[in-house]
Scaffold this active site. Structure first.
Site, short mmCIF file in Angstrom:
data_model
loop_
_atom_site.label_atom_id
_atom_site.label_comp_id
_atom_site.label_asym_id
_atom_site.label_seq_id
_atom_site.Cartn_x
_atom_site.Cartn_y
_atom_site.Cartn_z
N HIS A 130 0.77 -1.16 -0.03
CA HIS A 130 -0.10 0.07 0.14
C HIS A 130 0.87 1.33 0.11
CE1 HIS A 130 -3.27 -2.62 0.72
NE2 HIS A 130 -2.94 -2.95 1.89
N HIS A 183 -7.36 -4.54 -0.74
CA HIS A 183 -6.63 -5.86 -1.39
C HIS A 183 -7.32 -6.38 -2.49
CE1 HIS A 183 -6.36 -4.73 2.98
NE2 HIS A 183 -5.27 -5.19 2.94
#
Lengths: 333, 333
Positions: free
Chosen positions: B57, B219
């Site tokens: 991320h 995700h």
């Protein structure tokens, strides 16, 4: 083609609307002809600096407009040179009486149009100097280019010249500094995937499932060769060796290392690459005194990276470190 | 799978080597257990702030470590929660005697492990408070989540709480400010393409050639629905309407708008999206007083974007504007 756009022919004007909405407090946006200048332009007595080129390489150049870097930028359509009228209008908008520097990447269209704009500027009694960037060691001539292509060092030069202009240096001095940075900078890039321009809707080239292009240009122009993708350590060596040998960089050199993402590469991978760049540099006795890691000179959503090394001296370092306040680069201000 | 890595199981440690090589002057990197803290940690008398979560991320969270934001970050393997021992070691490393705040995104593994680390911290006489972020309006429960997922507002909270801690505010005050920001923030995301984790080598989900997923998680978790990709104006409306209606945001509200790229989206497209976000906000009488545009909370190379709106008050605004000096966010310092 999947893109967050309204229509292929509206990309540039829509993005400029976004720039105006987001940064209208610090940038002034002209739509026709298209250019962006810092909101306090022209700054009286300061050398003005503009650059420009096709869109699709963001944040370059519009994201670098602001105190300490560019006074203005002219975006063309995607991967298309801006026109002389954009350039002359931006030149006039940033001329504070101390002359205007054009930072031009070496692509045939850009060079021709900036030459014309410089002539037009002189016709309006604006002193214009040009710094031509041609740091890409991958190929000597290329699509759109006679001689080497201008790539990553352009970002560094815009920052360094911007710092010098803010410091009150003369047009000649700022231009010479930019030329010295170009002479001391070398780059090479690679691609994992092609990109798709909104107008064409088609990939800029084809690559096999496990193939990479070493020496890619920022418009997907062919590089030196293709090979099977190896580990990051090998990719770093493929790019670093030609860069290091070309200047050449020598043991003891103080260097700024710029690991640039092509637009679609995760930052996680750029840090893996930086670790390998630092390793290769260390093996040659080269000291990485400064670094820049991220997506700064991109090719739309292309995955891949480029490496730029700039050999530093005290003056280049001082103006790299100087305060900058733009949408994409900001420190000390 | 094409990635700039050496091996799937070396991604995290290789990226940390890159962080150490690039930012060793301002960050201290621990490899086992893996965490990053600002080099002057612990800062005596200041509330320490840490966060953490799976890698993939970036720049969240490691890129946000530095004066004015996080004191430390714990990266797990890609899309995998960090472990309690990483969190307790980072907690101890940043404890300057004024307590430590944990900023935790609402995912089951993160919550469970940070709870355990908080207990361990109290066992070592470190006062620990937790701010749980759950700003994603897309779905109530999800893969890996009971309740709403924590997404974009996390970045804003880390900046705001960091500003307050630097200003000498107490642990209770910093935690309450973070909770208020979470209560006033809402987000929603969308994807044009999936991403591929290094360990699996497979796309996280499948999408048709002209299909997008509205409400995607960071995700690749399923969102609300799939549809044919429309223009950016429609995408903005799909994301803005649920966000605006949920808080709800009202005419006259002062708002920070954060248009975030999922990692593989060109900045050019994020500015097109920002133009549409500003338009929709304007139609509802909402004033965008601040903005953040770029790839800050990403999903590897996923293409797509998320929008976060944060309703501002004077205190939130003041700490958003406060100086920050981290690899990924830097201003006024």
């Amino acid at each position: 083609m999947k893109k967050l756009i309204n229509a292929p022919d509206a990309v540039l004007s829509d993005a400029l609307r976004g720039v105006q909405a987001a940064h209208g407090d610090r940038l002034r946006v002209s739509f026709d002809p298209a250019y962006v200048v810092r909101s306090d332009a022209p700054v009286q007595g300061k050398v003005g600096i503009i650059s420009g080129g096709g869109s699709g390489h963001e944040p370059m150049h519009g994201g670098f407009v602001g105190p300490g870097m560019l006074d203005g930028a002219c975006p063309g359509e995607v991967f298309t040179s801006p026109t002389p009228d954009q350039m002359i209008e931006a030149t006039k908008a940033v001329d504070g009486g101390a002359g205007v520097l054009h930072v031009v990447k070496n692509y045939t269209g850009d060079v021709m149009n900036f030459d014309m704009a410089a002539e037009l500027g002189r016709g309006e009694n604006i002193e214009v100097e040009t710094v031509l960037t041609n740091d890409d060691v991958a190929v000597e001539d290329s699509l759109y280019t006679a001689g080497r292509r201008g790539v990553g060092v352009t970002v560094l030069i815009e920052k360094i010249c911007g710092g010098a202009a803010e410091d009150g240096r003369s047009l000649q001095e700022v231009a010479e500094l930019g030329r010295r940075a170009n002479a001391n900078g070398r780059s090479m890039g690679m691609a994992l995937t092609p990109c798709i321009t909104p107008a064409s809707g088609e990939p800029s080239f084809e690559l096999g499932d496990d193939e990479v292009e070493i020496g890619i240009g920022i418009h997907g122009e062919p590089g030196r060769f293709r090979e099977q993708l190896g580990p990051a350590s090998q990719v770093a060596e493929r790019l670093m060796a030609p860069i290091l040998d070309d200047l050449p960089f020598s043991s003891g050199d103080r260097v700024l290392a710029f690991v640039n993402g092509m637009g679609g590469t995760p930052l996680l991978e750029l840090y893996v690459m930086y670790a390998e760049v630092a390793r290769v540099a260390g093996e040659r006795g080269i000291q990485l005194e400064r670094n820049l890691i991220g997506n700064y000179i991109t090719s739309l959503e292309m995955q891949g990276c480029s490496i730029t090394l700039l050999k530093l001296d005290d003056e280049l370092l001082r103006y790299w470190d100087a305060p900058v306040n733009t949408p994409a680069l900001r420190w000390g201000a």
